[in-house]
Design a protein around this motif. Sequence first.
Motif, PDB file in Angstrom:
ATOM      1  N   THR A  45      47.667 -25.529   1.154  1.00  9.34           N
ATOM      2  CA  THR A  45      48.726 -25.018   2.416  1.00  9.34           C
ATOM      3  C   THR A  45      49.115 -26.224   3.208  1.00  9.34           C
ATOM      4  O   THR A  45      50.332 -26.387   3.453  1.00  9.34           O
ATOM      5  CB  THR A  45      47.741 -24.107   3.389  1.00  9.34           C
ATOM      6  OG1 THR A  45      47.377 -22.990   2.793  1.00  9.34           O
ATOM      7  CG2 THR A  45      48.671 -23.861   4.330  1.00  9.34           C
ATOM      8  N   LEU A  46      48.422 -27.305   3.483  1.00 15.11           N
ATOM      9  CA  LEU A  46      48.883 -28.637   4.294  1.00 15.11           C
ATOM     10  C   LEU A  46      49.979 -29.293   3.436  1.00 15.11           C
ATOM     11  O   LEU A  46      50.863 -29.822   3.742  1.00 15.11           O
ATOM     12  CB  LEU A  46      47.778 -29.516   4.480  1.00 15.11           C
ATOM     13  CG  LEU A  46      48.154 -30.517   5.655  1.00 15.11           C
ATOM     14  CD1 LEU A  46      48.657 -30.215   6.787  1.00 15.11           C
ATOM     15  CD2 LEU A  46      46.790 -31.180   5.980  1.00 15.11           C
ATOM     16  N   LEU A  58      52.118 -28.051   1.429  1.00 16.03           N
ATOM     17  CA  LEU A  58      53.379 -27.329   1.551  1.00 16.03           C
ATOM     18  C   LEU A  58      53.943 -27.714   2.890  1.00 16.03           C
ATOM     19  O   LEU A  58      55.317 -27.427   2.851  1.00 16.03           O
ATOM     20  CB  LEU A  58      52.971 -25.824   1.170  1.00 16.03           C
ATOM     21  CG  LEU A  58      52.709 -25.403  -0.169  1.00 16.03           C
ATOM     22  CD1 LEU A  58      52.514 -23.827  -0.458  1.00 16.03           C
ATOM     23  CD2 LEU A  58      53.965 -25.629  -1.306  1.00 16.03           C
ATOM     24  N   THR A  59      53.267 -27.686   3.815  1.00 18.91           N
ATOM     25  CA  THR A  59      53.626 -27.876   5.259  1.00 18.91           C
ATOM     26  C   THR A  59      53.751 -29.126   5.964  1.00 18.91           C
ATOM     27  O   THR A  59      54.398 -29.132   6.865  1.00 18.91           O
ATOM     28  CB  THR A  59      52.635 -26.931   6.327  1.00 18.91           C
ATOM     29  OG1 THR A  59      51.405 -27.383   6.076  1.00 18.91           O
ATOM     30  CG2 THR A  59      52.822 -25.567   5.681  1.00 18.91           C
ATOM     31  N   ARG A  60      53.440 -30.127   5.318  1.00 17.59           N
ATOM     32  CA  ARG A  60      53.490 -31.279   5.877  1.00 17.59           C
ATOM     33  C   ARG A  60      54.821 -31.946   5.767  1.00 17.59           C
ATOM     34  O   ARG A  60      55.604 -31.710   4.997  1.00 17.59           O
ATOM     35  CB  ARG A  60      52.458 -32.527   5.000  1.00 17.59           C
ATOM     36  CG  ARG A  60      52.754 -32.442   3.648  1.00 17.59           C
ATOM     37  CD  ARG A  60      51.813 -33.189   2.821  1.00 17.59           C
ATOM     38  NE  ARG A  60      52.056 -33.545   1.489  1.00 17.59           N
ATOM     39  CZ  ARG A  60      51.156 -33.754   0.294  1.00 17.59           C
ATOM     40  NH1 ARG A  60      50.095 -34.099   0.831  1.00 17.59           N
ATOM     41  NH2 ARG A  60      51.501 -33.974  -0.795  1.00 17.59           N
ATOM     42  N   THR A  61      55.237 -32.701   6.700  1.00 18.63           N
ATOM     43  CA  THR A  61      56.575 -32.989   6.948  1.00 18.63           C
ATOM     44  C   THR A  61      56.836 -34.576   6.332  1.00 18.63           C
ATOM     45  O   THR A  61      55.578 -35.243   6.217  1.00 18.63           O
ATOM     46  CB  THR A  61      56.925 -33.210   8.562  1.00 18.63           C
ATOM     47  OG1 THR A  61      56.065 -33.992   9.227  1.00 18.63           O
ATOM     48  CG2 THR A  61      57.008 -31.872   9.080  1.00 18.63           C
TER      49      THR A  61
END
Length: 230
Positions: free
Chosen positions: A59-60, A62-65
């Motif tokens: 999940t991280l 997919l969401t990390r910038t």
Amino acid sequence: MRKTSFLAGLLLLVLTTTGQAEDAKPFITNADVDLTAILPPPPANDSTITKAELAEVLTLQLTRTPEMEARAKADAEENVWRFSDVMGPKFTKEALPKLDAFFERVVATEGAVVDPAKDVWKRPRPHMLSDLVRPVVKPSTSGSWPSGHTTLGTVMGIVLSDMVPEKRAEIMARAWEYGHNRVVAGIHYPSDIEMGRISGAVIASNLQHNAEFETEYAAAKAELRADLGM
């Protein structure tokens, strides 16, 4: 002849510098702090806990910038100079040779205590259990439990904040981020980080009873506080 002498001198300087970095002596080892007698064993690879943690990593992922990735990549370095963003522009290796040598020994201490425990537990890292995991740092196949980076970041944070208690909140927040960035990087599970923080706190506590540590700590602290004008 002059060119040959210059190159020989340069080579000697490089070899000497390299040797000094490699020869950093740990203050304590796993003979002093046996993490296998302190920490619980890691969750099984097929356990509900590991599956849930793997989902957190994905999940991280997919969401990390891009900014988070850049920060995690930079924090792959294992040295105290990663705290420069909270310590200020005077906090440099060149200005603080005693502090640099002192923390090289702290880095060596982390490896001497943590690596034997990793070898006992041999917890596979996230990318070793799932092809979906894409680390943004160099993949490692060493044991994942506990996180060595997090252990080191915690020790460095505790020791550095003892030297400069005026910045304790900022230093410890940075130490926590340093560990969390191993999950952001996709190279560790959240529980590896938790165990690393426990390990770091235990090591830091034990270091306070080491005479060599106390002597070098005092010199490094004095140098640092003078450099910072404190």
